[in-house]
Motif scaffolding. Structure first.
Motif, PDB file in Angstrom:
ATOM      1  N   LYS A  29      11.067  17.267 109.329  1.00  0.00           N
ATOM      2  CA  LYS A  29      12.281  16.438 109.434  1.00  0.00           C
ATOM      3  C   LYS A  29      13.508  17.305 109.693  1.00  0.00           C
ATOM      4  O   LYS A  29      14.448  16.870 110.389  1.00  0.00           O
ATOM      5  N   ARG A  33      16.476  17.330 113.474  1.00  0.00           N
ATOM      6  CA  ARG A  33      17.938  17.301 113.576  1.00  0.00           C
ATOM      7  C   ARG A  33      18.435  18.181 114.718  1.00  0.00           C
ATOM      8  O   ARG A  33      19.623  18.145 115.058  1.00  0.00           O
ATOM      9  N   LEU A  48      17.400  10.711 108.210  1.00  0.00           N
ATOM     10  CA  LEU A  48      16.084  11.285 107.943  1.00  0.00           C
ATOM     11  C   LEU A  48      15.746  11.303 106.452  1.00  0.00           C
ATOM     12  O   LEU A  48      14.572  11.196 106.079  1.00  0.00           O
ATOM     13  N   LEU A  56       9.175   7.037 109.382  1.00  0.00           N
ATOM     14  CA  LEU A  56       9.575   8.006 110.392  1.00  0.00           C
ATOM     15  C   LEU A  56       8.813   7.760 111.706  1.00  0.00           C
ATOM     16  O   LEU A  56       9.403   7.824 112.789  1.00  0.00           O
TER      17      LEU A  56
END
Length: 638
Positions: A29, A33, A48, A56
């Motif tokens: 995760k 970004r 997130l 997700l």
């Protein structure tokens, strides 16, 4: 293990995320970004945090689509050095579905009895300004078009996605060209390099069989795969080409006026596609006969019109030679065609060229005499039908007698035309006392998958046959006292409103009926099919002819056999349209000699001779039913 059992990209994506331990999932995760890694579209930290693996996966699919989400996950896993997981995920999900679809198209065409992937002859294509534009003058230069340039914007590109209307008379080769374009794309031919990810062929005749009426169902139907990734296919509509073949068989003129049922859900979906209400950025190629242009034009935005002219003079002769496996038969047929101006001009239309070759081959196989000298398209069809009908009633106890089959084909054709139907079930044939397998000279069979079952449908070998038998239906009714109210209504429909007549194409049924209304044609028809047309019907035909004469010069004719020959030669010498045209099947190897003979008379036999033939045994006519279907050219919708 769960990843290996995944059935689709979504399941594989979720299984891959579940294979990550908690620490790897946090790192995963974190990398999401990174906008640089994800092509400028990183996920904010706040979105997130707290997302489960299921949440997700759903979020990624929503953002990127299933295949796109798999690619994103693979990029992140590569950065994390989890290469084994990347290999597993890539192997399952990232095999390009285009390859799967291409293979489906190739295999489907190979299984088709009337496949286009064999031999072809070039067609002449000519650009047109718009429907209703006047025919070019003989001395005017024609604007030639190659297949490769169909979607070329030219010097003045129109804004928005491409729409090409491919128009041409019945039998001119439109369907063969349309199917060939799809097959060429599937085979990797670089006609439009890098332009289309998917090319879909949609038969307007068959779209009524579509089980549903949504865009996704249409795509699944085109792909022949209930698991096709339709969301991925739709994601870039500008890279999609839909070929809508036979618009005239989807919607006919006069439907509203006759208060017939409106288009079904599937037909409505295609109308929405044409009007750009769904997938507005996709490209469209629409084929149609002239009679539907007015209705179609009202739905289009900035279309490009291209006219299919058929064969050049050279390709006509090449087709006739290629149709016959036997060289001696080929030369005799070619000499006969060359010796009749009407036949030679008519063979400019590939579909009629097939009819002529099939008729001559049928006569040769029977060792028969060709006494006909056709003077119109109607005469050509009369000669073919007469050759391949079963023997006359006096020849045996068979239920498929000549008269019964003729009446059955006429009533089936009329019912289909009147209800906008071109596909028939076996029950429809039984209703009209017809046996599909034994009438291969007139009917083609089609198998369709319905769940676990295969359903058989029939159609006339070409739409022109259905129109011919429709016109004949007025003359062979059981009650021959008069044409009848229903028939007269249909004649009035064919005539149409006088104020709308200008520039509007005549239907083939009307052209056939007008030919039959001529005294010499009706007499020839009576002799050919051994029945009498009642005086009242002859009077109706006379009235019809008089009405038509007043409208004829306002109408365009679907079969114009007499395009200036100099133009055709000019077009043929400068246009190279590779690998596109009517199929010519080769069922036998070339033979150096033949025992079959073709006897040609230079005029129609006199009435007494023909009347005698009505009483004589037709010989091997029934046995030649399948020979027409087994010739190298196949009847088809063009």
């Amino acid at each position: 293990m769960a990843l290996a059992l995944a059935n689709n990209p979504q399941e594989a994506l979720l299984s891959a995320l579940r294979d990550l331990d908690e620490n790897d999932f946090k790192i995963f995760k974190f990398h999401l970004r990174d906008s640089t890694l994800l092509g400028g579209q990183g996920l904010p930290r706040g979105e997130l945090e707290g997302l489960s693996r299921v949440d997700l996966a759903s979020r990624l699919v929503l953002m990127y689509g299933a295949q796109g989400a798999v690619k994103v996950v693979c990029k992140v896993l590569e950065v994390m050095k989890l290469l084994e997981l990347v290999d597993q995920l890539s192997h399952i999900c990232l095999n390009d579905y285009r390859d799967t679809y291409r293979e489906y198209v190739r295999c489907l065409e190979e299984r088709q009895e009337e496949g286009v992937g064999r031999s072809y002859s070039p067609l002449v294509l000519v650009a047109m300004a718009s429907p209703g534009s006047p025919e070019p003058e003989p001395e005017q230069e024609l604007d030639r078009v190659t297949v490769e340039a169909l979607f070329d914007p030219g010097e003045k590109p129109a804004p928005g996605p491409a729409t090409v209307v491919l128009q041409g008379s019945a039998g001119s080769g439109k369907t063969t060209l349309a199917r060939k374009l799809v097959l060429d794309w599937a085979a990797g031919a670089a006609r439009y390099p890098g332009r289309f990810d998917y090319v879909f062929y949609v038969s307007c005749r068959e779209v009524g069989l579509l089980p549903g009426a949504t865009l996704d169902q249409l795509l699944l139907w085109c792909c022949g795969d209930g698991q096709a990734p339709v969301a991925e296919i739709r994601r870039q509509p500008e890279r999609l080409l839909f070929i809508l073949d036979g618009y005239d068989e989807l919607q006919r003129p006069f439907a509203v006026r006759l208060k017939r049922p409106g288009p079904g859900p599937a037909q409505d979906l295609l109308h929405r596609l044409i009007r750009r209400e769904v997938l507005p950025a996709c490209s469209l190629l629409i084929t149609t006969r002239p009679l539907a242009l007015r209705n179609l034009q009202a739905l289009l935005r900035r279309p490009r019109h291209v006219h299919v002219r058929g064969f050049s003079e050279e390709e006509r002769e090449r087709y006739v030679r290629s149709y016959f496996a036997d060289e001696e038969q080929a030369q005799k047929a070619l000499d006969f065609v060359r010796g009749n101006d009407v036949l030679y001009q008519a063979c400019q239309v590939p579909g009629i060229c097939w009819v002529v070759c099939s008729w001559l081959k049928g006569r040769m196989e029977r060792g028969g005499e060709v006494s006909e000298t056709p003077s119109s398209g109607t005469d050509i069809f009369m000669a073919y039908v007469s050759t391949f009908l079963p023997p006359s009633d006096s020849d045996g106890p068979s239920e498929l007698t000549r008269d019964r089959v003729l009446r059955g084909l006429c009533s089936l054709a009329a019912e289909g035309i009147q209800h906008q139907r071109f596909l028939f079930e076996e029950a429809d044939l039984r209703k009209h006392s017809l046996d599909g397998p034994s009438l291969a000279a007139f009917l083609s069979s089609h198998d369709y998958q319905e769940g676990l079952d295969i359903k058989k449908f029939y159609s006339f070998r070409h739409i022109s046959f259905q129109e011919f038998f429709h016109a004949m239906s007025y003359l062979v009714k059981e009650d021959q006292s008069q044409l009848g109210e229903e028939s007269l209504r249909e004649v009035n429909r064919l005539l149409g409103d006088r104020e709308q007549a200008a520039g509007e194409a005549m239907t083939l049924s009307m052209q056939f009926l007008l030919d039959i209304s001529k005294k010499e044609s009706s007499s020839n028809l009576e002799l050919t099919f051994c029945f009498k047309i009642s005086p009242s019907i002859k009077q109706d035909l006379k009235n019809f002819k008089e009405q038509m004469t007043s409208l004829k010069h306002h109408r365009t004719w679907e079969w114009d056999f007499f395009l200036n020959e100099a133009k055709m030669k000019s077009l043929a010498s400068s246009v190279q349209i590779s690998n596109v045209a009517l199929k010519m099947e080769h069922s036998n190897e070339k033979k150096p000699h033949s025992r079959s003979s073709l006897f040609v008379k230079t005029s129609l036999s006199n009435a007494k001779e023909e009347e005698q033939k009505c009483l004589e045994n037709e010989g091997n006519a029934a046995g030649t039913q399948k020979q027409a279907a087994n010739g190298k050219g196949r009847g088809k919708r063009n």
